[in-house]
Scaffold this motif. Structure first.
Motif, PDB file in Angstrom:
ATOM      1  N   LYS A 198      -7.266  -8.314  12.709  1.00 33.49           N
ATOM      2  CA  LYS A 198      -7.808  -8.739  14.352  1.00 33.49           C
ATOM      3  C   LYS A 198      -7.005  -8.100  15.324  1.00 33.49           C
ATOM      4  CE  LYS A 198      -8.333 -14.115  13.124  1.00 33.49           C
ATOM      5  NZ  LYS A 198      -8.000 -15.449  13.585  1.00 33.49           N
ATOM      6  N   GLU A 199      -6.204  -7.721  15.586  1.00 30.32           N
ATOM      7  CA  GLU A 199      -5.335  -6.713  16.241  1.00 30.32           C
ATOM      8  C   GLU A 199      -6.110  -5.190  16.286  1.00 30.32           C
ATOM      9  OE1 GLU A 199      -0.284  -8.312  16.386  1.00 30.32           O
ATOM     10  OE2 GLU A 199      -1.499  -6.997  15.038  1.00 30.32           O
ATOM     11  N   ILE A 200      -6.238  -5.415  15.009  1.00 28.10           N
ATOM     12  CA  ILE A 200      -7.053  -3.680  15.374  1.00 28.10           C
ATOM     13  C   ILE A 200      -8.421  -3.817  15.803  1.00 28.10           C
ATOM     14  CG2 ILE A 200      -7.739  -1.928  13.378  1.00 28.10           C
ATOM     15  CD1 ILE A 200      -5.750  -3.140  11.374  1.00 28.10           C
ATOM     16  N   ILE A 201      -8.691  -4.508  15.206  1.00 27.48           N
ATOM     17  CA  ILE A 201     -10.663  -5.064  16.244  1.00 27.48           C
ATOM     18  C   ILE A 201     -10.464  -5.049  17.319  1.00 27.48           C
ATOM     19  CG2 ILE A 201     -12.506  -6.409  16.714  1.00 27.48           C
ATOM     20  CD1 ILE A 201     -12.056  -7.343  13.192  1.00 27.48           C
ATOM     21  N   GLN A 202      -9.944  -5.439  17.679  1.00 30.05           N
ATOM     22  CA  GLN A 202      -9.465  -5.555  19.286  1.00 30.05           C
ATOM     23  C   GLN A 202      -8.477  -4.125  20.212  1.00 30.05           C
ATOM     24  OE1 GLN A 202      -6.011  -9.061  19.339  1.00 30.05           O
ATOM     25  NE2 GLN A 202      -7.358 -10.903  19.726  1.00 30.05           N
ATOM     26  N   PHE A 203      -7.710  -3.759  19.417  1.00 28.56           N
ATOM     27  CA  PHE A 203      -7.652  -2.137  19.461  1.00 28.56           C
ATOM     28  C   PHE A 203      -8.898  -1.879  19.821  1.00 28.56           C
ATOM     29  CE2 PHE A 203      -6.212   1.862  18.462  1.00 28.56           C
ATOM     30  CZ  PHE A 203      -6.104   2.242  19.352  1.00 28.56           C
ATOM     31  N   CYS A 204      -9.519  -1.279  19.414  1.00 26.84           N
ATOM     32  CA  CYS A 204     -11.035  -0.872  18.640  1.00 26.84           C
ATOM     33  C   CYS A 204     -11.990  -0.675  20.031  1.00 26.84           C
ATOM     34  CB  CYS A 204     -11.657  -0.690  17.336  1.00 26.84           C
ATOM     35  SG  CYS A 204     -10.567   0.045  16.141  1.00 26.84           S
ATOM     36  N   HIS A 205     -12.345  -2.142  20.558  1.00 25.83           N
ATOM     37  CA  HIS A 205     -12.864  -3.123  21.406  1.00 25.83           C
ATOM     38  C   HIS A 205     -12.557  -2.435  22.599  1.00 25.83           C
ATOM     39  CE1 HIS A 205     -15.114  -5.437  23.927  1.00 25.83           C
ATOM     40  NE2 HIS A 205     -14.340  -6.191  24.666  1.00 25.83           N
ATOM     41  N   GLU A 206     -10.843  -2.750  22.856  1.00 23.95           N
ATOM     42  CA  GLU A 206     -10.779  -2.057  24.169  1.00 23.95           C
ATOM     43  C   GLU A 206     -10.908  -0.751  24.270  1.00 23.95           C
ATOM     44  OE1 GLU A 206      -6.664  -4.034  24.224  1.00 23.95           O
ATOM     45  OE2 GLU A 206      -7.712  -5.853  23.842  1.00 23.95           O
ATOM     46  N   GLU A 207     -10.111   0.424  23.234  1.00 26.76           N
ATOM     47  CA  GLU A 207     -10.122   1.503  23.206  1.00 26.76           C
ATOM     48  C   GLU A 207     -11.721   1.716  23.342  1.00 26.76           C
ATOM     49  OE1 GLU A 207      -7.812   3.074  24.711  1.00 26.76           O
ATOM     50  OE2 GLU A 207      -6.621   1.196  24.678  1.00 26.76           O
ATOM     51  N   ARG A 208     -12.792   1.573  23.033  1.00 30.37           N
ATOM     52  CA  ARG A 208     -14.418   2.063  22.877  1.00 30.37           C
ATOM     53  C   ARG A 208     -14.015   2.432  21.964  1.00 30.37           C
ATOM     54  NH1 ARG A 208     -18.230   0.671  25.318  1.00 30.37           N
ATOM     55  NH2 ARG A 208     -19.480   3.113  25.058  1.00 30.37           N
ATOM     56  N   ILE A 209     -13.720   2.324  20.713  1.00 28.60           N
ATOM     57  CA  ILE A 209     -13.725   3.004  19.014  1.00 28.60           C
ATOM     58  C   ILE A 209     -14.329   2.621  17.887  1.00 28.60           C
ATOM     59  CG2 ILE A 209     -12.161   3.730  17.195  1.00 28.60           C
ATOM     60  CD1 ILE A 209      -9.808   4.107  19.715  1.00 28.60           C
ATOM     61  N   VAL A 210     -14.789   3.585  17.121  1.00 27.41           N
ATOM     62  CA  VAL A 210     -16.067   3.303  16.224  1.00 27.41           C
ATOM     63  C   VAL A 210     -14.994   3.244  15.673  1.00 27.41           C
ATOM     64  CG1 VAL A 210     -18.198   3.079  14.715  1.00 27.41           C
ATOM     65  CG2 VAL A 210     -17.113   4.180  17.148  1.00 27.41           C
ATOM     66  N   LEU A 211     -14.988   1.185  14.200  1.00 27.97           N
ATOM     67  CA  LEU A 211     -14.236   1.152  13.301  1.00 27.97           C
ATOM     68  C   LEU A 211     -15.390   1.112  11.949  1.00 27.97           C
ATOM     69  CD1 LEU A 211     -12.985  -2.814  13.392  1.00 27.97           C
ATOM     70  CD2 LEU A 211     -11.861  -0.720  12.552  1.00 27.97           C
ATOM     71  N   LEU A 212     -14.116   2.696  11.326  1.00 31.05           N
ATOM     72  CA  LEU A 212     -14.552   2.454   9.905  1.00 31.05           C
ATOM     73  C   LEU A 212     -13.579   1.993   8.519  1.00 31.05           C
ATOM     74  CD1 LEU A 212     -16.558   5.154  11.097  1.00 31.05           C
ATOM     75  CD2 LEU A 212     -15.337   6.535   9.474  1.00 31.05           C
ATOM     76  N   ALA A 213     -14.103   1.314   8.121  1.00 32.21           N
ATOM     77  CA  ALA A 213     -13.307   0.543   7.048  1.00 32.21           C
ATOM     78  C   ALA A 213     -13.634   0.732   5.659  1.00 32.21           C
ATOM     79  CB  ALA A 213     -13.985  -1.277   6.907  1.00 32.21           C
ATOM     80  N   ASP A 214     -13.042   1.692   4.930  1.00 31.85           N
ATOM     81  CA  ASP A 214     -12.742   1.674   3.889  1.00 31.85           C
ATOM     82  C   ASP A 214     -12.646   0.869   2.897  1.00 31.85           C
ATOM     83  OD1 ASP A 214     -12.381   3.327   1.379  1.00 31.85           O
ATOM     84  OD2 ASP A 214     -11.607   4.895   0.806  1.00 31.85           O
ATOM     85  N   GLU A 215     -13.235  -0.363   1.981  1.00 32.98           N
ATOM     86  CA  GLU A 215     -12.917  -1.462   1.328  1.00 32.98           C
ATOM     87  C   GLU A 215     -13.142  -1.255   0.394  1.00 32.98           C
ATOM     88  OE1 GLU A 215     -13.786  -4.774   5.297  1.00 32.98           O
ATOM     89  OE2 GLU A 215     -15.164  -3.806   4.391  1.00 32.98           O
TER      90      GLU A 215
END
Length: 512
Positions: free
Chosen positions: A271-288
């Motif tokens: 959740k912290e990572i998603i919040q960070f990306c949302h606030e900083e306008r950054i696309v998430l690449l999740a290698d799962e």
């Protein structure tokens, strides 16, 4: 047609063509394509898991076949890469049964049914029939995104996993997860200032791809003392420093469970990572890709980034996310079949069209890999004829991996000057080693990094091939190596014993 040919020197000529255009033709011998004339970005690419140590390991493996008397070991153990079946992990029977029937549809003809039914369970036969109905021939090109029927099954798998709907049109089947990662990073890179945040340590697919597309890597460090966790503060520091240098930070790569570090992120951390990306306008690449390689499920279960994102408030529901999965890992280990997929969440429709376009260039992902994706995401379930055997095979592999992870961590932690976090997930351990100054100086004389010097010594003495931490990135002044825990369990005592003997000998030799 050339009208005039004037010799000007010993090595070149002036040619006048019918348009009276002058060009110089050289008779100089030598190759046109050399390391001086090749694309410079290709030269900048490094990929440690297939680098100098594995090359030497292959040479030793060939030497064992020709003249084993000169070596102190009887086999080379390739712990450099997560390649389970190379180290004799058994393929899942149902998956191979279905794949073989798809490969040879003659077996499914009515006149062969009586014989085939003695060799294959009914649900494997039925699955192959359904797949072939939707595929046609495995030798034909498929849709560039992948076979529609299989993408529909992937979408159902994601829905079962996360509890949220998935759209087959947002799913691309790929040649392993790596191809998907490369396509997405290529799209994200507008110019040299396009920044992609990558973890340190990281899987070198990312640094290599960034070198190839000439994007700017923006490293953020994982905290070894906190079980390789990451904090919002560290992410913020990394992005702020990059932007101060003029880097346009566009995306954040998260490898969860971690490679090479084996950690598994908590839901709160995600959740912290998603919040960070949302606030900083950054696309998430999740290698799962290691999502089923979870060894402490009660304490650290796997949570997909999509699931956590969808559970958050409405302000996060436009967050852009690409998530990647593969048939190469888990309990399947079908690395050579190159099956994988990525899902696009909240991605601009115009970008989806561009993704489809670049996927079309290579026509389609290989169909054998697509079949394996179907089987991974839609395996036998309780009540199916093949379910008992499938479950027994998967459980046996999973439990053995857990035991091997624990045993190897204990082995590493018992070595002088070595500390190693337990594996929460994935297939690797990434121990830190304190090397004597004499060893560091010896490495410098050989033109090697100290951890490469140690790893090469291990290979030459034991036949065990690991990868030095410098191939993944590490905190300055620290030394690590990455090892899989994939060697066969019945050989583990000998495997660990060889490592212990080598380490003691190495430390004694270079002790300060």
């Amino acid at each position: 047609m050339i009208r005039t040919l004037l010799r000007t020197t010993k090595t070149s000529y002036i040619q006048l063509n019918q348009h009276n255009t002058i060009r110089f033709a050289s008779t100089k011998h030598g190759k046109v394509l050399t390391t001086e004339t090749m694309h410079p970005l290709v030269k900048s690419v490094e990929y440690a898991v297939r680098g100098a140590l594995p090359i030497r390991a292959e040479a030793l493996s060939q030497q064992l076949k020709k003249d084993p008397s000169k070596l102190n070991f009887d086999r080379v153990v390739f712990c450099n890469i997560g390649n389970p079946q190379q180290l004799n992990q058994k393929p899942i029977t149902f998956f191979r049964q279905v794949a073989s029937l798809c490969e040879n549809p003659e077996l499914l003809k009515t006149e062969n049914r009586a014989l085939v039914s003695k060799l294959y369970p009914a649900d494997a036969i039925a699955r192959a029939q359904v797949l072939l109905k939707n595929i046609g021939s495995v030798g034909a090109y498929s849709h560039s995104k992948g076979i529609t029927h299989i993408r529909e099954n992937v979408a159902k798998f994601i829905e079962r996993r996360d509890g949220y709907a998935a759209n087959p049109d947002d799913i691309f089947l790929t040649q392993g997860a790596s191809e998907g990662v490369q396509k997405v990073i290529q799209l994200l890179t507008q110019n040299q200032q396009s920044g992609i945040m990558i973890p340190i340590p990281q899987y070198p697919l990312y640094s290599a791809t960034l070198s190839l597309v000439d994007a700017a890597p923006v490293p953020y460090y994982l905290n070894e003392s906190q079980s390789w966790g990451l904090s919002r503060e560290d992410l913020q520091k990394s992005v702020d420093e990059a932007r101060q240098k003029g880097v346009d930070v566009r995306a954040l790569v998260i490898i969860n469970p971690g490679n090479p570090t084996g950690q598994c992120l908590s839901e709160d951390n995600i959740k912290e990572i998603i919040q960070f990306c949302h606030e900083e306008r950054i696309v998430l690449l999740a290698d799962e890709v290691y999502q089923t390689n979870i060894y402490q499920p009660e304490r650290r279960p796997f949570h997909s980034f999509k699931k956590v994102l969808k559970s958050m408030g409405p302000e996060y529901q436009e967050q852009e996310l690409f998530s990647f999965h593969s048939t190469s890992k888990g309990m399947i280990g079908e690395c050579g079949r190159r099956g994988g997929y990525f899902e696009c969440v909240n991605i601009d429709p115009a970008i989806m069209e561009q993704l489809y376009k670049i996927s079309s260039i290579s026509l389609c992902p290989n169909v054998h890999g697509q079949i394996m994706v179907d089987l991974m995401t839609n395996p036998p379930v309780e009540g199916d004829e093949s379910y008992p055997q499938y479950k027994a095979e998967v459980d046996a592999i999973f439990q053995s991996l857990g035991r091997r992870a624990t045993k190897l961590a204990q082995c590493f932690n018992g070595l002088e000057g070595v500390t190693c976090n337990d594996a929460e997930g994935a297939m690797y351990l990434f121990p830190q080693i304190s090397l004597p100054n004499k060893a560091i100086e010896a490495a410098k004389k050989e033109g090697m990094t100290p951890d490469s010097f140690y790893a090469m010594g291990m290979l030459e003495a034991t036949g065990v091939c690991v990868i030095p931490g410098s191939g993944f990135g590490q905190e300055p002044g620290t030394f690590h190596f990455r090892s899989t825990f994939l060697p066969e369990e019945n050989l583990f005592d000998k495997f660990c014993g060889s490592l212990e003997d080598f380490h003691k000998s190495f430390m004694d030799k270079y002790r300060d």
